[in-house]
Design an enzyme around this catalytic site. Sequence first.
Site, PDB file in Angstrom:
ATOM      1  N   HIS A  60      28.705  35.418  36.437  1.00  0.00           N
ATOM      2  CA  HIS A  60      30.010  35.096  35.883  1.00  0.00           C
ATOM      3  C   HIS A  60      29.909  35.269  34.364  1.00  0.00           C
ATOM      4  O   HIS A  60      28.993  34.711  33.741  1.00  0.00           O
ATOM      5  CB  HIS A  60      30.391  33.644  36.167  1.00  0.00           C
ATOM      6  CG  HIS A  60      30.811  33.355  37.583  1.00  0.00           C
ATOM      7  ND1 HIS A  60      30.080  33.714  38.668  1.00  0.00           N
ATOM      8  CD2 HIS A  60      31.923  32.732  38.054  1.00  0.00           C
ATOM      9  CE1 HIS A  60      30.714  33.317  39.770  1.00  0.00           C
ATOM     10  NE2 HIS A  60      31.840  32.716  39.424  1.00  0.00           N
ATOM     11  N   GLU A  87      34.877  34.652  31.653  1.00  0.00           N
ATOM     12  CA  GLU A  87      35.989  33.915  32.273  1.00  0.00           C
ATOM     13  C   GLU A  87      36.591  33.043  31.162  1.00  0.00           C
ATOM     14  O   GLU A  87      37.732  33.240  30.752  1.00  0.00           O
ATOM     15  CB  GLU A  87      35.483  33.068  33.447  1.00  0.00           C
ATOM     16  CG  GLU A  87      36.564  32.270  34.167  1.00  0.00           C
ATOM     17  CD  GLU A  87      36.018  31.336  35.258  1.00  0.00           C
ATOM     18  OE1 GLU A  87      34.806  31.044  35.263  1.00  0.00           O
ATOM     19  OE2 GLU A  87      36.827  30.898  36.106  1.00  0.00           O
TER      20      GLU A  87
HETATM   21  N1  HPA Z   1      33.566  29.840  37.413  1.00  0.00           N
HETATM   22  C1  HPA Z   1      32.383  29.263  37.238  1.00  0.00           C
HETATM   23  N2  HPA Z   1      31.784  28.553  38.166  1.00  0.00           N
HETATM   24  C2  HPA Z   1      32.379  28.395  39.343  1.00  0.00           C
HETATM   25  C3  HPA Z   1      33.599  28.970  39.588  1.00  0.00           C
HETATM   26  C4  HPA Z   1      34.223  29.737  38.576  1.00  0.00           C
HETATM   27  O1  HPA Z   1      35.318  30.302  38.707  1.00  0.00           O
HETATM   28  N3  HPA Z   1      33.919  28.633  40.858  1.00  0.00           N
HETATM   29  C5  HPA Z   1      32.911  27.893  41.348  1.00  0.00           C
HETATM   30  N4  HPA Z   1      31.971  27.751  40.427  1.00  0.00           N
HETATM   31 ZN    ZN Z   2      33.543  32.212  40.628  1.00  0.00          ZN
END
Ligand code: HPA
Ligand code: ZN
Length: 339
Positions: A199, A202
């Site tokens: 990730h 975001e």
């Molecule tokens: N971002 C970061 N961590 C997470 C997310 C997300 O969208 N969903 C579940 N854990």
């Molecule tokens: Zn996620």
Amino acid sequence: MDTISVEQFIQGIPKVELHLHIEGTFEPELMFEIAKRNNKKIEYTSVEELKKAYSFNNLQEFLDIYYAGANVLIKEQDFYDLTWAYLKKVHEQNVVHVEIFFDPQTHTDRGVNFDTVIKGIHRALVDGKKQLGISYKLIMSFLRHLDEASAFETLQHALPYKDWISAVGLDSSELGNPPSKFKRVFTKAREEGFLTVAHAGEEGPSEYIWEALDLLKVTRIDHGNRCLDDPKLVTKLADMQMPLTVCPLSNLELKVVPDLKDHPIPTMMDKNILVTVNSDDPAYFGGYMNENYLGIANALNLSKQQITTLVKNSFKASWLSDQEKEKRITQVETYFQNN
Ligand code: HPA
Ligand code: ZN
């Protein structure tokens, strides 16, 4: 010739999910059922009251509730039931392949064994393939708010299960926990033969996307929205055809975007980025795959052609074999031509 509605088109097209946290599929009804049989308390008195708490101003507010929900999962059967409920749900939505995350530390930190977690999830995935025809890959995600030593310990737990786990990922609280914090453990994971994803971008800045590429050597970026702040990065992602697993309803619910009308997916497509649509944590964000596609299709007036491109992108970005990808992409193109 009569043509079907965009909604019917989305329902019928064979789809792939590449960004899904299995703990994020925990529907309140099942949560109460499992809590009861495990004699675990939930802070809320009813499904309705719990659902009312699902209103978030940012990622952390969501994570606090998400981890609390996972507390009632104790036994292998609980993880099986969670995963099986998800697979049944997406089967109804014509999802044919899934590459899903699980967060072992969310459970091992509470005293639940790694083996219990993975055995339950894996057994459901095997049954899903047999009974529903859904192919799958499993991604083990490290919690980035914890330290790298904990991630190393988790990687150690995973080594006997290499055949069941395709990749490692990185999730949880992004700001202040850059990919560089996990450089060593990702290097070790790659040496052990795992693919890597993370990730990035975001809530965190575009620099975190650069770090995920350069230091963690990821094969996909999860979310990646903030790449648009950096034209050089956009060019790089497009040139590499580096997939972004974008999650529209998640972005809306966590205030990453103010409105689906402002969602960056069309901009990403215009810039030739390999962008895909996913549901992230559907029990918390108000929709599974079809609702995510329909949300952006309605808000942004997407054509069936654009929806088809997004679906094809997901097959391209998946870890299916080249032969399987080709077969699925042809199937999707035929579906578009006929509808
Ligand atoms: N971002 C970061 N961590 C997470 C997310 C997300 O969208 N969903 C579940 N854990
Ligand atoms: Zn996620």
